[in-house]
Design an enzyme around this catalytic site. Structure first.
Site, PDB file in Angstrom:
ATOM      1  N   TYR A 199      -9.470   5.469  -8.322  1.00  0.00           N
ATOM      2  CA  TYR A 199      -9.649   6.260  -7.102  1.00  0.00           C
ATOM      3  C   TYR A 199     -10.538   7.470  -7.374  1.00  0.00           C
ATOM      4  CZ  TYR A 199      -8.471   8.966  -2.932  1.00  0.00           C
ATOM      5  OH  TYR A 199      -8.535   9.700  -1.763  1.00  0.00           O
ATOM      6  N   THR A 233      -0.121  12.235   5.409  1.00  0.00           N
ATOM      7  CA  THR A 233      -0.645  11.125   6.209  1.00  0.00           C
ATOM      8  C   THR A 233       0.248   9.902   6.049  1.00  0.00           C
ATOM      9  OG1 THR A 233      -1.995  10.272   4.393  1.00  0.00           O
ATOM     10  CG2 THR A 233      -3.032  11.925   5.847  1.00  0.00           C
TER      11      THR A 233
END
Length: 260
Positions: A153, A188
């Site tokens: 990532y 989120t």
């Protein structure tokens, strides 16, 4: 008293924007913020059926070049042009450099990096005609801070950061501004899913909040407000900027005693 979503009045009035990955989290908050400030907005997402009814959404898979080209063409046709592109869509990955297979590396880079390339390439001919041409990429503090178990990532977001700066240099004389936001850990649905999969979700949430000097997770709305600033006319002299929205994690030392 106005809320953050309406501050700045209608500075996007008459402008057209595309937001990728806009069905939830930062993308949804950004699409709603831009629309509330006057923009015509189309969202591109793999799951457009999740979008609220007041926002227009089209299906797009950023890992597929044909899907991106088709969706971008349709969106720009519906909007009648393009002024703002928000490259927000992305996928996560966990593990050290030993833990992810070649296929996983290809998949994450295909979406997180080449997805930005594909949408930007399709947008540039239209942005060159705009009086307020802006691209904002959603990056991450993973691009600038070494985080454990985030090798793949981090590599993808490091590429997005470098790509942002290179694009800003390439297109400044065409009047196209290119910037990125570097969020910290944001509250989120994606983070909620990671927490739910952990052995102790509440303890993990507390640890994530404590990792940020502010002592809390960043909100999607806070990142959306930063994106709106970088995308709008108020930031007309801002390009090639990496704006951290991270509760201070990338710039503050909050450990015991003075740093040495």
């Amino acid at each position: 008293m106005t809320t953050s979503i309406t501050q700045g009045a209608q500075e996007f009035q008459g402008l057209a924007a595309i937001v990728t990955g806009g069905a939830s989290g930062i993308g949804l908050a950004t699409a709603e913020t831009l629309a509330a400030r006057g923009a015509r907005v189309v969202v591109l997402d793999r799951a457009p059926e999740q979008m609220p009814g007041h926002l227009r959404a089209l299906t797009a898979d950023l890992g597929n070049g044909e899907s991106v080209a088709h969706a971008m063409s349709r969106a720009i046709e519906e909007l009648g042009g393009l002024d703002v592109l928000v490259n927000n869509a992305g996928i996560g990955s966990q593990g050290s450099v030993e833990d992810n297979s070649d296929d996983e590396w290809h998949h994450v880079l295909e979406v997180n990096v080449l997805g930005v390339v594909r949408t930007s390439r399709a947008a540039l001919p239209y942005l060159r005609r705009s009086r307020n041409a802006a691209i904002v990429n959603t990056c991450s503090i993973a691009a600038t801070v070494g985080l454990p178990q985030r090798a793949l990532y981090s590599a993808s977001k490091g590429a997005v950061l470098s790509l942002t700066l290179a694009m800003a240099a390439d297109h400044i004389h065409e009047g196209i501004r290119v910037n990125c936001v570097n969020p910290g850990t944001v509250d989120t649905p994606w983070v909620a899913r990671l927490l739910a999969a952990s052995a102790d979700p509440e303890a993990e949430r507390i640890a994530l909040a404590a990792r940020q000097p502010s002592g809390r997770l960043v909100t999607a709305r806070e990142v959306a407000d930063a994106i709106a600033y970088l995308a709008g006319p108020l930031a007309g002299a801002t390009t090639g900027t990496v704006l951290a929205v991270d509760g201070g994690i990338s710039g503050l030392w909050m450990g015991p005693g003075p740093a040495r």
